[in-house]
Design a protein around this motif. Structure first.
Motif, PDB file in Angstrom:
ATOM      1  N   SER A   1      24.478   1.955  11.457  1.00 21.94           N
ATOM      2  CA  SER A   1      24.185   2.865  10.341  1.00 21.94           C
ATOM      3  C   SER A   1      25.245   2.767   9.253  1.00 21.94           C
ATOM      4  O   SER A   1      24.936   2.848   8.061  1.00 21.94           O
ATOM      5  CB  SER A   1      24.076   4.309  10.848  1.00 21.94           C
ATOM      6  N   ARG A   2      26.514   2.582   9.651  1.00 18.72           N
ATOM      7  CA  ARG A   2      27.580   2.429   8.639  1.00 18.72           C
ATOM      8  C   ARG A   2      27.404   1.114   7.877  1.00 18.72           C
ATOM      9  O   ARG A   2      27.702   1.030   6.675  1.00 18.72           O
ATOM     10  CB  ARG A   2      28.953   2.461   9.305  1.00 18.72           C
ATOM     11  N   ALA A   3      26.922   0.084   8.557  1.00 15.69           N
ATOM     12  CA  ALA A   3      26.653  -1.188   7.879  1.00 15.69           C
ATOM     13  C   ALA A   3      25.479  -1.038   6.913  1.00 15.69           C
ATOM     14  O   ALA A   3      25.488  -1.613   5.814  1.00 15.69           O
ATOM     15  CB  ALA A   3      26.356  -2.283   8.904  1.00 15.69           C
ATOM     16  N   ILE A   4      24.489  -0.252   7.312  1.00 16.81           N
ATOM     17  CA  ILE A   4      23.346   0.022   6.432  1.00 16.81           C
ATOM     18  C   ILE A   4      23.804   0.781   5.191  1.00 16.81           C
ATOM     19  O   ILE A   4      23.353   0.505   4.068  1.00 16.81           O
ATOM     20  CB  ILE A   4      22.264   0.828   7.187  1.00 16.81           C
ATOM     21  N   VAL A   5      24.704   1.753   5.379  1.00 11.25           N
ATOM     22  CA  VAL A   5      25.260   2.493   4.242  1.00 11.25           C
ATOM     23  C   VAL A   5      25.939   1.543   3.264  1.00 11.25           C
ATOM     24  O   VAL A   5      25.775   1.658   2.042  1.00 11.25           O
ATOM     25  CB  VAL A   5      26.258   3.570   4.720  1.00 11.25           C
ATOM     26  N   TYR A   6      26.697   0.593   3.805  1.00 19.35           N
ATOM     27  CA  TYR A   6      27.385  -0.375   2.946  1.00 19.35           C
ATOM     28  C   TYR A   6      26.386  -1.243   2.185  1.00 19.35           C
ATOM     29  O   TYR A   6      26.578  -1.528   0.995  1.00 19.35           O
ATOM     30  CB  TYR A   6      28.296  -1.267   3.798  1.00 19.35           C
ATOM     31  N   LEU A   7      25.318  -1.658   2.840  1.00 20.12           N
ATOM     32  CA  LEU A   7      24.369  -2.593   2.226  1.00 20.12           C
ATOM     33  C   LEU A   7      23.360  -1.904   1.306  1.00 20.12           C
ATOM     34  O   LEU A   7      23.067  -2.403   0.209  1.00 20.12           O
ATOM     35  CB  LEU A   7      23.609  -3.343   3.324  1.00 20.12           C
ATOM     36  N   PHE A   8      22.832  -0.772   1.752  1.00 20.83           N
ATOM     37  CA  PHE A   8      21.694  -0.180   1.044  1.00 20.83           C
ATOM     38  C   PHE A   8      21.876   1.274   0.635  1.00 20.83           C
ATOM     39  O   PHE A   8      21.020   1.825  -0.060  1.00 20.83           O
ATOM     40  CB  PHE A   8      20.426  -0.282   1.916  1.00 20.83           C
ATOM     41  N   GLY A   9      22.960   1.898   1.070  1.00 20.60           N
ATOM     42  CA  GLY A   9      23.165   3.294   0.722  1.00 20.60           C
ATOM     43  C   GLY A   9      22.749   4.242   1.829  1.00 20.60           C
ATOM     44  O   GLY A   9      22.087   3.856   2.795  1.00 20.60           O
ATOM     45  N   VAL A  10      23.107   5.514   1.651  1.00 19.82           N
ATOM     46  CA  VAL A  10      22.907   6.524   2.687  1.00 19.82           C
ATOM     47  C   VAL A  10      21.430   6.765   2.997  1.00 19.82           C
ATOM     48  O   VAL A  10      21.042   6.984   4.147  1.00 19.82           O
ATOM     49  CB  VAL A  10      23.578   7.849   2.255  1.00 19.82           C
ATOM     50  N   ASN A  11      20.575   6.708   1.994  1.00 18.96           N
ATOM     51  CA  ASN A  11      19.161   7.041   2.186  1.00 18.96           C
ATOM     52  C   ASN A  11      18.437   6.081   3.132  1.00 18.96           C
ATOM     53  O   ASN A  11      17.382   6.416   3.675  1.00 18.96           O
ATOM     54  CB  ASN A  11      18.445   7.066   0.833  1.00 18.96           C
ATOM     55  N   ALA A  12      18.980   4.863   3.311  1.00 15.76           N
ATOM     56  CA  ALA A  12      18.316   3.873   4.158  1.00 15.76           C
ATOM     57  C   ALA A  12      18.594   4.091   5.644  1.00 15.76           C
ATOM     58  O   ALA A  12      17.916   3.494   6.494  1.00 15.76           O
ATOM     59  CB  ALA A  12      18.756   2.468   3.764  1.00 15.76           C
ATOM     60  N   VAL A  13      19.551   4.956   5.955  1.00 16.98           N
ATOM     61  CA  VAL A  13      19.959   5.145   7.353  1.00 16.98           C
ATOM     62  C   VAL A  13      18.818   5.686   8.211  1.00 16.98           C
ATOM     63  O   VAL A  13      18.637   5.269   9.362  1.00 16.98           O
ATOM     64  CB  VAL A  13      21.180   6.088   7.439  1.00 16.98           C
ATOM     65  N   LYS A  14      18.021   6.609   7.668  1.00 13.61           N
ATOM     66  CA  LYS A  14      16.945   7.201   8.473  1.00 13.61           C
ATOM     67  C   LYS A  14      15.920   6.160   8.906  1.00 13.61           C
ATOM     68  O   LYS A  14      15.383   6.230  10.019  1.00 13.61           O
ATOM     69  CB  LYS A  14      16.263   8.320   7.705  1.00 13.61           C
ATOM     70  N   TYR A  15      15.662   5.164   8.063  1.00 20.41           N
ATOM     71  CA  TYR A  15      14.721   4.108   8.424  1.00 20.41           C
ATOM     72  C   TYR A  15      15.325   3.186   9.494  1.00 20.41           C
ATOM     73  O   TYR A  15      14.624   2.735  10.408  1.00 20.41           O
ATOM     74  CB  TYR A  15      14.335   3.296   7.189  1.00 20.41           C
ATOM     75  N   TYR A  16      16.622   2.930   9.356  1.00 22.61           N
ATOM     76  CA  TYR A  16      17.315   2.116  10.352  1.00 22.61           C
ATOM     77  C   TYR A  16      17.247   2.777  11.730  1.00 22.61           C
ATOM     78  O   TYR A  16      16.982   2.113  12.741  1.00 22.61           O
ATOM     79  CB  TYR A  16      18.775   1.899   9.951  1.00 22.61           C
ATOM     80  N   ARG A  17      17.469   4.082  11.770  1.00 23.85           N
ATOM     81  CA  ARG A  17      17.472   4.794  13.049  1.00 23.85           C
ATOM     82  C   ARG A  17      16.104   4.732  13.728  1.00 23.85           C
ATOM     83  O   ARG A  17      16.020   4.617  14.957  1.00 23.85           O
ATOM     84  CB  ARG A  17      17.893   6.244  12.835  1.00 23.85           C
ATOM     85  N   ILE A  18      15.050   4.802  12.937  1.00 28.33           N
ATOM     86  CA  ILE A  18      13.697   4.711  13.505  1.00 28.33           C
ATOM     87  C   ILE A  18      13.481   3.348  14.157  1.00 28.33           C
ATOM     88  O   ILE A  18      13.008   3.247  15.297  1.00 28.33           O
ATOM     89  CB  ILE A  18      12.638   4.948  12.406  1.00 28.33           C
ATOM     90  N   VAL A  19      13.860   2.281  13.442  1.00 27.76           N
ATOM     91  CA  VAL A  19      13.698   0.923  13.971  1.00 27.76           C
ATOM     92  C   VAL A  19      14.601   0.724  15.189  1.00 27.76           C
ATOM     93  O   VAL A  19      14.200   0.084  16.173  1.00 27.76           O
ATOM     94  CB  VAL A  19      14.026  -0.127  12.884  1.00 27.76           C
TER      95      VAL A  19
END
Length: 573
Positions: free
Chosen positions: A487-505
């Motif tokens: 999730s921290r890597a997702i924040v770096y790449l795409f921002g905080v809003n993308a974390v919820k989609y990452y968690r689902i996957v």
């Protein structure tokens, strides 16, 4: 599945399983060990004191304490690598593989110290108010190259993006897929619960935990880690002491086989020196993650004003994870003798191949041929054609290799009935779409092997419950921690809003892997680990001078705050 696994194996052979990757990993760690004067030995005592809070200062920035950061990072490393990974290494390389796991851990203590220090120094506060750190941040800020012309090449930014993307993939390859796969295998073997049920229940629990972020994760892992360590330690000691007469021979084999390779014994067909070396280092990295760049993400959240202090805390991880826990598992496997025994099991297609002719592993000449085959030295002719089966028995003159051993008492079933008919084989690969299940005796590896080893003590069959419970706690906590890394890597790449989609996957992948082929999971894991490790090692090596300056600065402040403390050798004036 077999074709996908073969493709993944080819990719892995060029990176994670290649010799150059092993030399890069050990080389960078050995360089820093010498460059910083063996910090894993000189700083160990101080690391323990800092975990207790000795160097803390009022107002330190962070989301977790030193101990919580250590527990979170340990929960990310203490997992299937300690139970299934050690068994997999011994299964592949014999006792010598355990030696190389320990060497990797000793050198890795320094590597972990360096990567955490540099990552903590360059951490940031994300838009969600939480601390974000990891190698991608020091790469972005410090690894751009200034050309003689004055032009700046954005190499650091590119490396940071590669690392962050690899972290996302590795959160599946390291933290999600192999963890639930090992849990479901162990729970199924012990309690008979279907893989899919285990996956569904734990996926729901995982979703509940990771929604709470690092504070909930740290709170849970700080309780899980000590509990699971105590349970596992008691079970392991019971096996080792029950087989006390095998302790010294087991220790001897770990060191004696280093320069000779492991000879064939029982169902084990032997392993070459280089095979044990590569697999021991590879599994050592999977276990303690030193050099991979994952733990710095957890440690960056720790409350500390001085990055070296958190680096010292991280130095303890490989020591606890590999030198203590993996050694226990290794001695359990070796002293119990299960690693050389064949056991009845359902064959996985990815680990099954058919060779022409009938062979016996009790005949010395044929055993040598089989050993050369499984070690890739000289391949035996693979069978192509149609196998004829009558009442579950193959009537053709072929031999089955499963789990790097010559399979015995092979029977074929379909819909729980002995199968009669034919099945296609192409270049040794069985047609997996036939729906036929192969059962027989062969070597075991990963969690099932450790599970059997734990029954060889006073606890008897109850020992398998210790493995199942320990593995459940170990692996589930690892999956929790890796969801945070991803999730921290997702924040770096795409921002905080993308974390919820990452968690689902992430949760969906966790569920699906509970009933997916084990061999494919481990192969994928090796690839994703390498994709993270390579840029991280290059990055910390490029900043070696800065690292030494940080260490010097830390001990200068330490001496001022604690003038009565005796500094480590070399730091004394």
């Amino acid at each position: 599945m077999q074709q996908i696994n073969e493709i993944l194996k080819v990719i892995d052979s060029y990176i994670g399983s290649s010799e150059w990757f092993v030399y890069l990993l050990l080389g960078v760690g050995l360089f820093f060990t010498l460059y910083l004067g063996f910090p894993q030995l000189r700083y160990l005592r101080y690391a323990i004191q800092i975990v207790k809070g000795k160097f803390d200062r009022e107002g330190d920035i962070g989301d977790t304490s030193h101990f919580q950061a250590l527990a979170t990072a340990l929960s990310g490393t203490v997992g299937t690598g300690n139970i299934a990974g050690v068994a997999y290494a011994v299964y592949l390389g014999g006792p010598a593989a355990l030696f190389w796991m320990l060497v990797t851990a000793l050198i890795g203590m320094t590597t972990k110290f360096v990567e955490v220090t540099l990552s903590h120094k360059y951490r940031e506060i994300a838009s969600d108010g939480m601390v974000s750190g990891g190698p991608m941040y020091f790469m972005k800020k410090r690894l751009d190259i200034k050309m003689p012309s004055g032009k700046v090449l954005k190499t650091g930014k590119i490396m940071a993006i590669i690392f962050a993307a690899a972290t996302v993939f590795s959160s599946f390859g390291t933290g999600s897929l192999p963890q639930i796969n090992s849990i479901s295998n162990s729970i199924s073997a012990t309690f008979g619960i279907p893989h899919i049920i285990t996956g569904l229940v734990l996926a729901i629990l995982l979703a509940f935990v990771i929604i709470g972020g690092i504070k909930r994760i740290a709170s849970i892992t700080s309780k899980l880690v000590p509990t699971m360590a105590i349970i596992y330690f008691i079970g392991a000691i019971a096996v080792i002491m029950y087989n006390y007469e095998n302790i010294l021979p087991s220790l001897k084999s770990v060191f004696a086989d280093v320069f000779t390779g492991s000879a064939a014994t029982g169902g084990f067909l032997g392993a070459t020196i280089i095979f044990a070396f590569k697999r021991g280092v590879n599994r050592g990295l999977f276990s303690n993650e030193a050099g991979q760049g994952s733990a710095p993400i957890a440690h960056s959240a720790a409350r500390a004003h001085e990055p070296v202090s958190e680096g010292l805390v991280a130095l303890l991880e490989p020591f606890i994870d590999t030198i203590i826990i993996c050694t226990l598992t290794g001695l359990v496997l070796l002293s119990s003798g299960v690693w050389t025994e064949k056991h009845m099991n359902n064959f996985q297609y990815a680990e099954l191949s058919v060779i022409e002719g009938l062979y016996s592993d009790t005949d010395p000449a044929e055993r040598e041929m089989l050993g050369n085959h499984v070690n890739g030295i000289q391949n035996l002719p693979l069978y192509t054609g149609v196998l004829n089966v009558v009442d579950g028995q193959v009537t053709d003159k072929v031999s089955f290799i499963h789990s790097r051993s010559l399979a015995e008492k092979v029977k074929l079933y379909k819909k729980q009935q002995l199968y009669s008919g034919s099945i296609k084989v192409n270049n040794g690969i069985v047609d997996s779409e036939s729906g036929v299940i192969f059962k027989g005796k062969s070597l075991l590896h990963s969690a099932p092997l450790t599970t059997i080893a734990f029954t060889r003590s006073w606890f008897g069959n109850f020992g398998k419950y210790i493995v199942s419970i320990g593995l459940l706690l170990f692996a589930f906590s690892t999956a929790i921690s890796w969801s945070y890394y991803g999730s921290r890597a997702i924040v770096y790449l795409f921002g905080v809003n993308a974390v919820k989609y990452y968690r689902i996957v992430y949760v969906l992948g966790f569920f699906i892997a509970s009933f997916t082929d084990t061999e494919i999971i481990w192969t994928l894991s090796g690839i994703t680990i390498a994709l993270m490790t390579i840029p991280n090692l290059i990055g910390i090596f490029a900043l070696h001078k800065e690292m030494r300056l940080e260490v010097k600065k830390f001990w200068g402040e330490y001496a001022k705050r604690f003038p009565n403390d005796r500094l480590p050798f070399f730091e004394r004036k």
